[in-house]
Write an enzyme that holds these catalytic residues in place. Structure first.
Site, PDB file in Angstrom:
ATOM      1  N   GLY A   1       0.885  -1.383   0.041  1.00 51.08           N
ATOM      2  CA  GLY A   1       0.017  -0.049  -0.069  1.00 51.08           C
ATOM      3  C   GLY A   1       1.026   1.289   0.098  1.00 51.08           C
ATOM      4  O   GLY A   1       2.019   1.141   0.180  1.00 51.08           O
ATOM      5  N   GLY A   2       0.414   2.451  -0.360  1.00 50.25           N
ATOM      6  CA  GLY A   2       0.913   3.547  -0.054  1.00 50.25           C
ATOM      7  C   GLY A   2       1.480   4.063  -1.373  1.00 50.25           C
ATOM      8  O   GLY A   2       1.365   3.410  -2.361  1.00 50.25           O
ATOM      9  N   GLU A   3       2.079   5.428  -1.499  1.00 50.83           N
ATOM     10  CA  GLU A   3       2.312   6.047  -2.630  1.00 50.83           C
ATOM     11  C   GLU A   3       3.767   5.875  -2.940  1.00 50.83           C
ATOM     12  O   GLU A   3       4.623   5.110  -2.560  1.00 50.83           O
ATOM     13  CB  GLU A   3       1.980   7.534  -2.612  1.00 50.83           C
ATOM     14  CG  GLU A   3       0.450   7.790  -2.784  1.00 50.83           C
ATOM     15  CD  GLU A   3      -0.330   7.449  -3.931  1.00 50.83           C
ATOM     16  OE1 GLU A   3       0.488   7.673  -5.185  1.00 50.83           O
ATOM     17  OE2 GLU A   3      -1.503   7.717  -4.296  1.00 50.83           O
TER      18      GLU A   3
ATOM     19  N   THR B   1       7.800   6.205  -2.666  1.00 49.16           N
ATOM     20  CA  THR B   1       8.887   6.666  -1.891  1.00 49.16           C
ATOM     21  C   THR B   1      10.326   6.154  -2.196  1.00 49.16           C
ATOM     22  O   THR B   1      10.369   5.898  -3.508  1.00 49.16           O
ATOM     23  CB  THR B   1       8.749   5.734  -0.556  1.00 49.16           C
ATOM     24  OG1 THR B   1       9.488   6.202   0.543  1.00 49.16           O
ATOM     25  CG2 THR B   1       9.057   4.232  -0.769  1.00 49.16           C
TER      26      THR B   1
ATOM     27  N   HIS C   1      14.290   4.930  -1.649  1.00 47.19           N
ATOM     28  CA  HIS C   1      15.076   4.096  -0.806  1.00 47.19           C
ATOM     29  C   HIS C   1      16.623   4.581  -1.054  1.00 47.19           C
ATOM     30  O   HIS C   1      16.985   4.368  -2.434  1.00 47.19           O
ATOM     31  CB  HIS C   1      14.839   2.740  -0.793  1.00 47.19           C
ATOM     32  CG  HIS C   1      13.598   2.282  -0.304  1.00 47.19           C
ATOM     33  ND1 HIS C   1      13.112   2.703   0.929  1.00 47.19           N
ATOM     34  CD2 HIS C   1      12.502   1.525  -0.992  1.00 47.19           C
ATOM     35  CE1 HIS C   1      11.785   1.999   0.994  1.00 47.19           C
ATOM     36  NE2 HIS C   1      11.491   1.489  -0.094  1.00 47.19           N
TER      37      HIS C   1
ATOM     38  N   ALA D   1       8.462   6.131   6.568  1.00 48.80           N
ATOM     39  CA  ALA D   1       7.415   5.688   6.007  1.00 48.80           C
ATOM     40  C   ALA D   1       7.037   4.453   6.078  1.00 48.80           C
ATOM     41  O   ALA D   1       8.085   3.511   6.321  1.00 48.80           O
ATOM     42  CB  ALA D   1       7.745   5.807   4.460  1.00 48.80           C
ATOM     43  N   ILE D   2       6.025   3.905   5.948  1.00 48.59           N
ATOM     44  CA  ILE D   2       5.167   2.590   6.269  1.00 48.59           C
ATOM     45  C   ILE D   2       4.400   2.078   5.140  1.00 48.59           C
ATOM     46  O   ILE D   2       3.418   2.904   4.770  1.00 48.59           O
ATOM     47  CB  ILE D   2       4.802   2.388   7.653  1.00 48.59           C
ATOM     48  CG1 ILE D   2       5.657   2.824   8.781  1.00 48.59           C
ATOM     49  CG2 ILE D   2       4.188   1.060   7.721  1.00 48.59           C
ATOM     50  CD1 ILE D   2       4.950   3.043  10.052  1.00 48.59           C
TER      51      ILE D   2
ATOM     52  N   ALA E   1      10.424   2.263   6.572  1.00 49.61           N
ATOM     53  CA  ALA E   1      11.884   2.779   6.209  1.00 49.61           C
ATOM     54  C   ALA E   1      12.025   4.128   6.836  1.00 49.61           C
ATOM     55  O   ALA E   1      11.295   5.075   6.934  1.00 49.61           O
ATOM     56  CB  ALA E   1      11.711   3.035   4.466  1.00 49.61           C
TER      57      ALA E   1
ATOM     58  N   CYS F   1       5.478   9.863  -0.775  1.00 53.85           N
ATOM     59  CA  CYS F   1       4.203   9.519   0.006  1.00 53.85           C
ATOM     60  C   CYS F   1       2.790   9.985  -0.770  1.00 53.85           C
ATOM     61  O   CYS F   1       1.860  10.048  -0.050  1.00 53.85           O
ATOM     62  CB  CYS F   1       4.501   9.021   1.183  1.00 53.85           C
ATOM     63  SG  CYS F   1       5.586   8.345   2.108  1.00 53.85           S
TER      64      CYS F   1
END
Length: 224
Positions: free
Chosen positions: A83-85, A87, A89, A149-150, A164, A180
């Site tokens: 899930g989520g937008e 991101t 790393h 962020a999760i 993260a 996000c």
């Protein structure tokens, strides 16, 4: 019936890894998840690692949050099932991938997200920092800057993906996206508050907080 203390302990295998390409870690997670869907009695897992620079998009996320042309980009990009937008790393960001059977804990995804936030909040407290939650948003903030962020995926109550935490990354890569999908809240890293902080020292605090929050026994796996 008397249950032994040993039978009640939830074991979690810890894999403390260094820098690992995103795709390799993703395939590893999927393999671990598939094994546990097939055999729910297997121990839970926590993977801690860092990634080379990479952008990831959540399932159904909006590519408009990328500030560059995907067709002509020079950066690694992966669309995943979390899930989520979008991101970012990179080295200096500590990533945690818990592979947990939530039937041992609580079959509630909102509960699980809040527990992951609690792990990060407890780590920040070690350094005298007060991490914040923002209602309706997932993640952890420090003084209005998002530092963790999760994003998760759950299959048959087995989790993958995770959190993260920006410890000491080069923040340049975040400037190429709307992190996000939140345009009005900047990202930050712990190094802004604690100069000289490293992922190596934060790892042990993550493990300790994770142990406390989920009530588990960590078993460290040695990988060649």
């Amino acid at each position: 019936m008397i249950h032994s203390k040993e039978a009640q302990v939830k074991r979690c295998l810890l894999y403390n890894k260094g820098l690992m390409p995103y795709q390799e870690a993703h395939e590893w997670q999927k393999s671990l998840l598939a094994e546990r869907v097939h055999n729910p009695h297997l121990d839970d897992v926590l993977i801690l690692l860092e990634h080379p620079p990479v952008y990831t998009l959540g399932q159904g996320s909006n590519s408009e949050f990328l500030k560059f042309d995907i067709a002509q980009n020079q950066f690694a990009i992966y669309r995943t099932e979390r899930g989520g937008e979008v991101t970012y790393h990179c080295p200096g960001q500590l990533v945690g991938y818990p592979i947990l059977n939530l039937q041992r804990y609580c079959k509630d995804l909102h509960w699980y997200l809040r527990q992951l936030e609690e792990v990060i909040i407890r780590v920040l407290a070690v350094y005298g920092l007060s991490g914040d939650r923002i209602p309706s948003l997932t993640g952890v903030w420090l003084e209005g800057r998002k530092v963790a962020a999760i994003g998760i995926k759950v299959s048959r109550w087995i989790t993958m993906h995770g959190f993260a935490l920006n410890v000491c990354p080069d923040m340049t890569g975040f400037g190429r996206i709307v992190p996000c999908g939140i345009a009005d809240k900047p990202v930050g890293s712990l190094a802004e508050w604690i100069p000289g902080i490293t992922c190596a020292e934060v790892r042990s605090h993550i493990v300790q907080a994770f142990t406390e929050v989920f009530g588990i026994e960590i078993v460290e796996e040695i990988m060649k």
